[in-house]
Motif scaffolding. Structure first.
Motif, mmCIF file in Angstrom:
data_model
loop_
_atom_site.group_PDB
_atom_site.id
_atom_site.type_symbol
_atom_site.label_atom_id
_atom_site.label_comp_id
_atom_site.label_asym_id
_atom_site.label_seq_id
_atom_site.Cartn_x
_atom_site.Cartn_y
_atom_site.Cartn_z
ATOM 1 N N VAL A 60 0.848 -1.202 0.000
ATOM 2 C CA VAL A 60 0.000 0.000 0.000
ATOM 3 C C VAL A 60 0.875 1.240 0.000
ATOM 4 O O VAL A 60 0.681 2.160 -0.804
ATOM 5 C CB VAL A 60 -0.955 0.011 1.212
ATOM 6 N N ASP A 61 1.873 1.268 0.890
ATOM 7 C CA ASP A 61 2.756 2.435 0.977
ATOM 8 C C ASP A 61 3.533 2.642 -0.316
ATOM 9 O O ASP A 61 3.725 3.779 -0.756
ATOM 10 C CB ASP A 61 3.711 2.298 2.159
ATOM 11 N N GLN A 62 3.974 1.552 -0.955
ATOM 12 C CA GLN A 62 4.676 1.674 -2.233
ATOM 13 C C GLN A 62 3.774 2.270 -3.304
ATOM 14 O O GLN A 62 4.187 3.154 -4.057
ATOM 15 C CB GLN A 62 5.171 0.309 -2.711
ATOM 16 N N ARG A 63 2.551 1.779 -3.379
ATOM 17 C CA ARG A 63 1.610 2.298 -4.379
ATOM 18 C C ARG A 63 1.341 3.782 -4.162
ATOM 19 O O ARG A 63 1.276 4.563 -5.108
ATOM 20 C CB ARG A 63 0.295 1.523 -4.331
ATOM 21 N N ILE A 64 1.197 4.157 -2.909
ATOM 22 C CA ILE A 64 0.913 5.567 -2.603
ATOM 23 C C ILE A 64 2.133 6.432 -2.922
ATOM 24 O O ILE A 64 1.996 7.511 -3.507
ATOM 25 C CB ILE A 64 0.440 5.731 -1.148
ATOM 26 N N ARG A 65 3.334 5.964 -2.552
ATOM 27 C CA ARG A 65 4.552 6.724 -2.866
ATOM 28 C C ARG A 65 4.702 6.928 -4.376
ATOM 29 O O ARG A 65 5.043 8.019 -4.841
ATOM 30 C CB ARG A 65 5.790 6.004 -2.320
ATOM 31 N N GLN A 66 4.455 5.872 -5.149
ATOM 32 C CA GLN A 66 4.543 5.988 -6.607
ATOM 33 C C GLN A 66 3.488 6.946 -7.146
ATOM 34 O O GLN A 66 3.764 7.730 -8.066
ATOM 35 C CB GLN A 66 4.403 4.607 -7.248
ATOM 36 N N ALA A 67 2.292 6.904 -6.570
ATOM 37 C CA ALA A 67 1.223 7.810 -7.000
ATOM 38 C C ALA A 67 1.597 9.263 -6.708
ATOM 39 O O ALA A 67 1.310 10.153 -7.514
ATOM 40 C CB ALA A 67 -0.090 7.447 -6.305
ATOM 41 N N LEU A 68 2.260 9.507 -5.578
ATOM 42 C CA LEU A 68 2.692 10.868 -5.247
ATOM 43 C C LEU A 68 3.663 11.385 -6.301
ATOM 44 O O LEU A 68 3.594 12.553 -6.699
ATOM 45 C CB LEU A 68 3.351 10.898 -3.861
#
Length: 117
Positions: A45-53
């Motif tokens: 989840v954190d990886q997906r959010i970081r990439q989205a940022l």
């Protein structure tokens, strides 16, 4: 190109997983709660959010979630109820004098116990 078009192009580059995570961030869920709901690890989840940022060129997850929600036409994020005080009927017959409960609670915090006076 105006800002709305630029934002729309950036949102269009998000993966389905990133969109899913950001939609749940917009509902004020933590990474652990999102992970449990999607059946993935909090790290993912954190990886997906970081990439989205990075894709959206924003610094905060809430900002990214709002940008996605605005693009998808979601008007307001879901607001979870954090705390709701209990209803106390003011007409109920209470043996305590007004303010006595608050005083007992403050006193108990200082002394480690209650004063049964």
């Amino acid at each position: 190109m105006d800002r709305a078009e630029d934002a729309a192009q950036r949102v269009a580059r998000l993966s389905p997983g990133q969109r899913e995570c950001l939609a749940l961030v917009n509902q004020h869920l933590s990474s652990k709660e999102i992970a449990a709901q999607l059946g993935i690890s909090p790290h993912t989840v954190d990886q997906r959010i970081r990439q989205a940022l990075q894709v959206l060129h924003v610094e905060r997850r809430a900002e990214a979630a709002r940008l996605l929600a605005a693009h998808d036409g979601v008007s307001e994020p879901y607001q979870r109820l954090i705390h709701q005080p209990p209803y106390i009927d003011p007409a109920a017959d209470s043996p305590q004098i007004d303010g006595a409960v608050g005083h007992q609670i403050r006193h108990a915090d200082r002394t480690g116990g209650t004063n049964p006076a």
